[in-house]
Motif scaffolding. Structure first.
Motif, PDB file in Angstrom:
ATOM      1  N   GLN A  34      -0.532   8.966   1.333  1.00 54.67           N
ATOM      2  CA  GLN A  34      -0.693   9.806   2.675  1.00 54.67           C
ATOM      3  C   GLN A  34      -2.163  10.058   3.061  1.00 54.67           C
ATOM      4  O   GLN A  34      -2.023  10.416   4.354  1.00 54.67           O
ATOM      5  CB  GLN A  34       0.104  11.118   2.312  1.00 54.67           C
ATOM      6  CG  GLN A  34       1.517  10.961   2.103  1.00 54.67           C
ATOM      7  CD  GLN A  34       2.255  12.089   1.552  1.00 54.67           C
ATOM      8  OE1 GLN A  34       1.550  13.258   1.094  1.00 54.67           O
ATOM      9  NE2 GLN A  34       3.272  12.619   1.849  1.00 54.67           N
ATOM     10  N   ARG A  35      -2.990   9.778   2.369  1.00 50.78           N
ATOM     11  CA  ARG A  35      -4.210  10.007   2.669  1.00 50.78           C
ATOM     12  C   ARG A  35      -4.931   9.250   3.839  1.00 50.78           C
ATOM     13  O   ARG A  35      -5.394   9.657   4.876  1.00 50.78           O
ATOM     14  CB  ARG A  35      -5.261   9.880   1.461  1.00 50.78           C
ATOM     15  CG  ARG A  35      -7.005  10.022   1.703  1.00 50.78           C
ATOM     16  CD  ARG A  35      -7.500   9.960   0.605  1.00 50.78           C
ATOM     17  NE  ARG A  35      -8.890   9.868   0.839  1.00 50.78           N
ATOM     18  CZ  ARG A  35      -9.867  10.998   1.089  1.00 50.78           C
ATOM     19  NH1 ARG A  35      -9.413  12.187   1.361  1.00 50.78           N
ATOM     20  NH2 ARG A  35     -11.119  10.695   1.497  1.00 50.78           N
ATOM     21  N   ILE A  77      -6.121  10.731   7.448  1.00 52.94           N
ATOM     22  CA  ILE A  77      -7.470  10.432   8.088  1.00 52.94           C
ATOM     23  C   ILE A  77      -7.328  10.066   9.393  1.00 52.94           C
ATOM     24  O   ILE A  77      -8.058  10.548  10.281  1.00 52.94           O
ATOM     25  CB  ILE A  77      -8.061   9.566   7.079  1.00 52.94           C
ATOM     26  CG1 ILE A  77      -8.697  10.288   5.957  1.00 52.94           C
ATOM     27  CG2 ILE A  77      -9.482   9.111   8.113  1.00 52.94           C
ATOM     28  CD1 ILE A  77      -9.136   9.303   4.814  1.00 52.94           C
ATOM     29  N   GLU A 102       0.262  11.347  -2.970  1.00 52.03           N
ATOM     30  CA  GLU A 102      -1.153  11.878  -2.011  1.00 52.03           C
ATOM     31  C   GLU A 102      -1.988  10.590  -1.679  1.00 52.03           C
ATOM     32  O   GLU A 102      -2.756  10.593  -0.708  1.00 52.03           O
ATOM     33  CB  GLU A 102      -1.515  12.816  -2.954  1.00 52.03           C
ATOM     34  CG  GLU A 102      -0.976  14.040  -2.874  1.00 52.03           C
ATOM     35  CD  GLU A 102       0.099  14.105  -3.999  1.00 52.03           C
ATOM     36  OE1 GLU A 102       0.101  13.193  -5.041  1.00 52.03           O
ATOM     37  OE2 GLU A 102       1.074  15.038  -3.955  1.00 52.03           O
ATOM     38  N   ASP A 103      -2.011   9.582  -2.730  1.00 56.10           N
ATOM     39  CA  ASP A 103      -2.854   8.417  -2.206  1.00 56.10           C
ATOM     40  C   ASP A 103      -2.469   7.692  -1.074  1.00 56.10           C
ATOM     41  O   ASP A 103      -3.192   7.206  -0.216  1.00 56.10           O
ATOM     42  CB  ASP A 103      -2.809   7.643  -3.416  1.00 56.10           C
ATOM     43  CG  ASP A 103      -3.698   8.026  -4.862  1.00 56.10           C
ATOM     44  OD1 ASP A 103      -4.541   8.985  -4.359  1.00 56.10           O
ATOM     45  OD2 ASP A 103      -3.394   7.870  -6.021  1.00 56.10           O
TER      46      ASP A 103
END
Length: 59
Positions: A20-21, A25, A17-18
């Motif tokens: 993919q953030r 954005i 998730e880190d």
């Protein structure tokens, strides 16, 4: 063509998730830019393609 490798020790404790953030954005920024460009250009047909088929909004 050379394959690019990633050193896992640099990533450390980052989760999927880190990672993919930043992509999410950037996707949101691109969508916002397309929306503004199409609205400014009064391209209503193009603007309608940014929404789900069953979306509705009132002006």
């Amino acid at each position: 063509m050379f394959a690019r490798t990633v050193d896992i020790t640099i990533i450390g404790s980052l989760t999927r998730e880190d990672l993919q953030r930043p992509v999410a954005i950037e996707d949101i920024r691109n969508l916002q830019a397309r929306y503004v460009r199409l609205a400014d250009g009064r391209d209503w047909q193009g603007l309608s393609h940014l929404f789900l088929p069953n979306a509705a909004f009132t002006v």
